[in-house]
Design a protein around this motif. Structure first.
Motif, PDB file in Angstrom:
ATOM      1  N   LEU A 155       0.828  -1.205   0.000  1.00 40.06           N
ATOM      2  CA  LEU A 155       0.000   0.000   0.000  1.00 40.06           C
ATOM      3  C   LEU A 155       0.865   1.258   0.000  1.00 40.06           C
ATOM      4  N   GLU A 156       1.909   1.263   0.808  1.00 40.66           N
ATOM      5  CA  GLU A 156       2.818   2.409   0.834  1.00 40.66           C
ATOM      6  C   GLU A 156       3.476   2.621  -0.527  1.00 40.66           C
ATOM      7  N   ILE A 171       2.266   1.827  -3.458  1.00 41.03           N
ATOM      8  CA  ILE A 171       1.256   2.374  -4.369  1.00 41.03           C
ATOM      9  C   ILE A 171       1.037   3.852  -4.100  1.00 41.03           C
ATOM     10  N   ARG A 172       0.979   4.231  -2.842  1.00 45.02           N
ATOM     11  CA  ARG A 172       0.754   5.631  -2.469  1.00 45.02           C
ATOM     12  C   ARG A 172       1.924   6.531  -2.862  1.00 45.02           C
ATOM     13  N   SER A 173       3.133   5.983  -2.894  1.00 44.89           N
ATOM     14  CA  SER A 173       4.318   6.809  -3.199  1.00 44.89           C
ATOM     15  C   SER A 173       4.544   6.986  -4.693  1.00 44.89           C
ATOM     16  N   ARG A 174       3.820   6.264  -5.524  1.00 40.44           N
ATOM     17  CA  ARG A 174       3.961   6.412  -6.971  1.00 40.44           C
ATOM     18  C   ARG A 174       3.404   7.767  -7.420  1.00 40.44           C
ATOM     19  N   HIS A 193       1.343  10.347  -9.579  1.00 41.43           N
ATOM     20  CA  HIS A 193       0.026  10.211 -10.219  1.00 41.43           C
ATOM     21  C   HIS A 193       0.034  10.762 -11.580  1.00 41.43           C
TER      22      HIS A 193
END
Length: 60
Positions: free
Chosen positions: A52-53, A55-58, A60
């Motif tokens: 999850l971390e 994915i969040r750090s990618r 946008h």
């Protein structure tokens, strides 16, 4: 349409089932996990958190 539990003709009142009994049988199957939906999420909680971390750090 036939009842997915016993294959008898479905009734309007209990659609898609033929009776309250078959509707209850279906509900019981969901509640006890017989109809579990497969998941591709990691089983390990730490692995899930790190995924999850990531994915969040990618961007946008």
């Amino acid at each position: 349409m036939s009842c997915p539990i016993c294959s008898k003709p479905a009734t309007k009142k209990y659609r898609p089932f033929c009776s309250r009994r078959c509707a209850d049988v279906d509900l019981a199957r969901w509640l006890n996990g017989s109809y579990a939906v497969p998941s591709e999420d990691p089983e390990d909680a730490e692995e899930a958190a790190s995924a999850l971390e990531e994915i969040r750090s990618r961007p946008h």
